[in-house]
Design a protein around this motif. Structure first.
Motif, PDB file in Angstrom:
ATOM      1  N   GLY A  79       0.694  -1.165   0.141  1.00 59.19           N
ATOM      2  CA  GLY A  79      -0.049   0.023  -0.055  1.00 59.19           C
ATOM      3  C   GLY A  79       0.836   1.353  -0.078  1.00 59.19           C
ATOM      4  O   GLY A  79       0.093   2.209  -0.003  1.00 59.19           O
ATOM      5  N   ALA A  80       2.124   1.301   0.147  1.00 59.16           N
ATOM      6  CA  ALA A  80       2.743   2.322  -0.032  1.00 59.16           C
ATOM      7  C   ALA A  80       2.749   3.097  -1.377  1.00 59.16           C
ATOM      8  O   ALA A  80       2.612   2.340  -2.387  1.00 59.16           O
ATOM      9  CB  ALA A  80       4.372   2.047   0.352  1.00 59.16           C
ATOM     10  N   ASP A  81       3.071   4.403  -1.269  1.00 58.29           N
ATOM     11  CA  ASP A  81       2.673   4.945  -2.840  1.00 58.29           C
ATOM     12  C   ASP A  81       4.144   4.980  -3.548  1.00 58.29           C
ATOM     13  O   ASP A  81       4.107   4.723  -4.786  1.00 58.29           O
ATOM     14  CB  ASP A  81       2.486   6.506  -2.419  1.00 58.29           C
ATOM     15  CG  ASP A  81       1.087   6.615  -1.809  1.00 58.29           C
ATOM     16  OD1 ASP A  81       0.090   5.982  -2.343  1.00 58.29           O
ATOM     17  OD2 ASP A  81       1.032   7.000  -0.549  1.00 58.29           O
ATOM     18  N   THR A  82       5.164   5.422  -3.224  1.00 53.99           N
ATOM     19  CA  THR A  82       6.398   5.371  -3.616  1.00 53.99           C
ATOM     20  C   THR A  82       7.626   4.904  -2.808  1.00 53.99           C
ATOM     21  O   THR A  82       7.000   4.707  -1.822  1.00 53.99           O
ATOM     22  CB  THR A  82       6.888   6.852  -4.110  1.00 53.99           C
ATOM     23  OG1 THR A  82       6.957   7.559  -2.814  1.00 53.99           O
ATOM     24  CG2 THR A  82       5.752   7.500  -4.915  1.00 53.99           C
ATOM     25  N   PHE A 190      -3.804  -9.228  -4.523  1.00 55.89           N
ATOM     26  CA  PHE A 190      -3.338  -9.365  -6.012  1.00 55.89           C
ATOM     27  C   PHE A 190      -3.260  -8.000  -6.637  1.00 55.89           C
ATOM     28  O   PHE A 190      -2.387  -7.636  -7.426  1.00 55.89           O
ATOM     29  CB  PHE A 190      -4.361 -10.208  -6.820  1.00 55.89           C
ATOM     30  CG  PHE A 190      -3.987 -10.540  -8.274  1.00 55.89           C
ATOM     31  CD1 PHE A 190      -3.122 -11.400  -8.719  1.00 55.89           C
ATOM     32  CD2 PHE A 190      -4.771  -9.822  -9.288  1.00 55.89           C
ATOM     33  CE1 PHE A 190      -2.811 -11.316  -9.879  1.00 55.89           C
ATOM     34  CE2 PHE A 190      -4.666  -9.942 -10.529  1.00 55.89           C
ATOM     35  CZ  PHE A 190      -3.380 -10.926 -11.018  1.00 55.89           C
ATOM     36  N   LYS A 191      -4.316  -7.202  -6.314  1.00 53.81           N
ATOM     37  CA  LYS A 191      -4.340  -5.818  -6.890  1.00 53.81           C
ATOM     38  C   LYS A 191      -3.151  -5.004  -6.528  1.00 53.81           C
ATOM     39  O   LYS A 191      -2.672  -4.130  -7.278  1.00 53.81           O
ATOM     40  CB  LYS A 191      -5.927  -5.184  -6.576  1.00 53.81           C
ATOM     41  CG  LYS A 191      -5.968  -3.685  -6.952  1.00 53.81           C
ATOM     42  CD  LYS A 191      -7.264  -3.156  -6.618  1.00 53.81           C
ATOM     43  CE  LYS A 191      -7.259  -1.573  -6.994  1.00 53.81           C
ATOM     44  NZ  LYS A 191      -8.456  -0.891  -6.650  1.00 53.81           N
ATOM     45  N   ILE A 193      -0.146  -6.298  -5.584  1.00 47.29           N
ATOM     46  CA  ILE A 193       1.089  -6.552  -6.283  1.00 47.29           C
ATOM     47  C   ILE A 193       1.081  -6.210  -7.763  1.00 47.29           C
ATOM     48  O   ILE A 193       2.238  -5.917  -7.939  1.00 47.29           O
ATOM     49  CB  ILE A 193       0.882  -8.141  -6.165  1.00 47.29           C
ATOM     50  CG1 ILE A 193       1.064  -8.753  -4.620  1.00 47.29           C
ATOM     51  CG2 ILE A 193       1.926  -8.877  -6.841  1.00 47.29           C
ATOM     52  CD1 ILE A 193       0.787 -10.147  -4.573  1.00 47.29           C
ATOM     53  N   MET A 194      -0.027  -6.321  -8.510  1.00 51.96           N
ATOM     54  CA  MET A 194       0.118  -5.654  -9.920  1.00 51.96           C
ATOM     55  C   MET A 194       0.312  -4.150  -9.807  1.00 51.96           C
ATOM     56  O   MET A 194       0.956  -3.823 -10.640  1.00 51.96           O
ATOM     57  CB  MET A 194      -1.230  -6.025 -10.357  1.00 51.96           C
ATOM     58  CG  MET A 194      -1.426  -7.740 -10.492  1.00 51.96           C
ATOM     59  SD  MET A 194      -0.115  -8.602 -11.263  1.00 51.96           S
ATOM     60  CE  MET A 194      -0.256  -7.768 -12.873  1.00 51.96           C
ATOM     61  N   GLY A 195      -0.307  -3.373  -8.881  1.00 57.59           N
ATOM     62  CA  GLY A 195      -0.341  -2.216  -8.944  1.00 57.59           C
ATOM     63  C   GLY A 195       1.243  -1.501  -8.604  1.00 57.59           C
ATOM     64  O   GLY A 195       1.543  -0.439  -8.861  1.00 57.59           O
ATOM     65  N   ALA A 196       1.909  -2.563  -7.690  1.00 53.13           N
ATOM     66  CA  ALA A 196       3.130  -2.178  -7.332  1.00 53.13           C
ATOM     67  C   ALA A 196       4.198  -1.991  -8.383  1.00 53.13           C
ATOM     68  O   ALA A 196       5.379  -1.209  -8.476  1.00 53.13           O
ATOM     69  CB  ALA A 196       3.604  -3.192  -6.276  1.00 53.13           C
ATOM     70  N   LYS A 197       4.127  -2.853  -9.349  1.00 51.44           N
ATOM     71  CA  LYS A 197       4.771  -2.850 -10.795  1.00 51.44           C
ATOM     72  C   LYS A 197       4.827  -1.404 -11.200  1.00 51.44           C
ATOM     73  O   LYS A 197       5.931  -1.003 -11.929  1.00 51.44           O
ATOM     74  CB  LYS A 197       4.695  -3.772 -11.402  1.00 51.44           C
ATOM     75  CG  LYS A 197       4.492  -5.242 -11.091  1.00 51.44           C
ATOM     76  CD  LYS A 197       3.962  -6.203 -12.212  1.00 51.44           C
ATOM     77  CE  LYS A 197       4.084  -7.571 -11.480  1.00 51.44           C
ATOM     78  NZ  LYS A 197       3.688  -8.628 -12.561  1.00 51.44           N
ATOM     79  N   ARG A 198       3.706  -0.538 -11.252  1.00 48.75           N
ATOM     80  CA  ARG A 198       3.685   0.633 -11.641  1.00 48.75           C
ATOM     81  C   ARG A 198       3.950   1.923 -10.934  1.00 48.75           C
ATOM     82  O   ARG A 198       4.327   3.062 -11.426  1.00 48.75           O
ATOM     83  CB  ARG A 198       2.418   0.827 -12.525  1.00 48.75           C
ATOM     84  CG  ARG A 198       2.036  -0.122 -13.361  1.00 48.75           C
ATOM     85  CD  ARG A 198       0.691   0.120 -14.072  1.00 48.75           C
ATOM     86  NE  ARG A 198      -0.664   0.079 -12.854  1.00 48.75           N
ATOM     87  CZ  ARG A 198      -1.205  -0.830 -12.665  1.00 48.75           C
ATOM     88  NH1 ARG A 198      -0.952  -1.896 -13.367  1.00 48.75           N
ATOM     89  NH2 ARG A 198      -2.026  -0.561 -11.839  1.00 48.75           N
ATOM     90  N   LYS A 199       4.662   1.687  -9.476  1.00 47.20           N
ATOM     91  CA  LYS A 199       4.806   2.651  -8.621  1.00 47.20           C
ATOM     92  C   LYS A 199       6.196   3.185  -8.985  1.00 47.20           C
ATOM     93  O   LYS A 199       7.023   2.316  -9.125  1.00 47.20           O
ATOM     94  CB  LYS A 199       4.298   2.334  -7.191  1.00 47.20           C
ATOM     95  CG  LYS A 199       2.868   2.123  -7.114  1.00 47.20           C
ATOM     96  CD  LYS A 199       2.412   1.721  -5.490  1.00 47.20           C
ATOM     97  CE  LYS A 199       0.916   1.525  -5.430  1.00 47.20           C
ATOM     98  NZ  LYS A 199       0.791   1.130  -3.972  1.00 47.20           N
TER      99      LYS A 199
END
Length: 254
Positions: A79-82, A190-191, A193-199
């Motif tokens: 859940g961290a942003d950057t 899962f969401k 994990i997938m979103g972390a790739k774009r952060k």
């Protein structure tokens, strides 16, 4: 509010850990690398604040080898942003003095309202790094808290020791450290994990931080822990209690 959480990648505490005989450093290839459990709890605290106030920005930061990027990505999936990764071969084997300087330089650039860290790392247990970083930055440090409340204008917390409890508070910007008394970290879904790739993850070198790397401490010798000797069996023939007391007293255990 902008919160920076200092995390650390360490050898898995569930496995046996070893020192490299040539360098005296922890052999990080001997077991799987994980995020230090206490710094995961620090991250959980920051994410809990973000859950209640979506305007909160949570940044995870670490200093470590290239492999530490995996720990940053896991923190982002939680859940961290950057993320911020201080990565430079010249910092390999950095002692507490150099590590504190590097992290302080990074935090100056980050401009956080609140810095959260663990009170100690499970691979070293020095417990001094947060205080050294806070000293570099001129920040108030609320250390070894067992609970914390992050409010609009200040952070408050409770510190507990053998003598009792102490209520402490500080205005922002500030730094706090948490203990194992804080809640365990959440699992990434899962969401996430997938979103972390774009952060985004920013990588900073020693030169980016205007830092001259100089390790002043080194391990002179490493020795294998001696095997445990067999214990002494005391047969109670009426004097067992007295023999036990004498045995403990001879070893200054009582």
């Amino acid at each position: 509010m902008k919160i920076v959480v200092l995390i650390k990648q360490v050898p898995d505490t569930a496995e046996e850990r070893h020192l490299e005989p040539d360098t005296g450093r922890v052999d990080r290839g001997a077991s799987d690398p994980v995020i230090d459990e206490i710094t995961e709890r620090a991250l959980e605290l920051a994410l809990t604040i973000k859950d209640g106030d979506k305007s909160t920005e949570v940044v995870v930061a670490t200093m470590g080898p290239a492999g530490a990027a995996k720990s940053i990505r896991k923190a982002l999936s939680m859940g961290a942003d950057t993320g911020i990764h201080v990565l430079d071969d010249s910092l390999a084997g950095a002692d507490l003095v150099l590590t504190a300087r590097a992290l302080a330089a990074m935090l100056r650039e980050a401009g956080a309202d609140l810095v959260i860290a663990g009170n100690a790392s499970t691979d070293g247990w020095a417990g001094m790094l947060p205080a050294m970083v806070a000293e570099h930055l001129g920040l108030p440090l609320l250390g070894s808290l067992v609970s914390a409340e992050i409010g609009g204008d200040k952070v408050t917390g409770t510190r507990q020791n053998e003598s009792g409890t102490q209520e402490v508070s500080a205005s922002y910007p500030a730094m706090i450290t948490v203990t194992e008394r804080f809640a365990e970290a959440r699992f990434p879904n899962f969401k996430g994990i997938m979103g972390a790739k774009r952060k985004p993850v920013e990588t900073l070198s020693a030169s980016d931080l205007a830092l001259t790397a100089e390790v002043r401490s080194r391990v002179l010798d490493v020795a294998q822990r001696p095997a445990r000797a067999a214990g002494r069996t005391i047969t109670d023939d009426g004097n067992g209690a007295a023999e036990l007391v004498d045995f403990l007293a001879s070893r200054r255990l009582i």
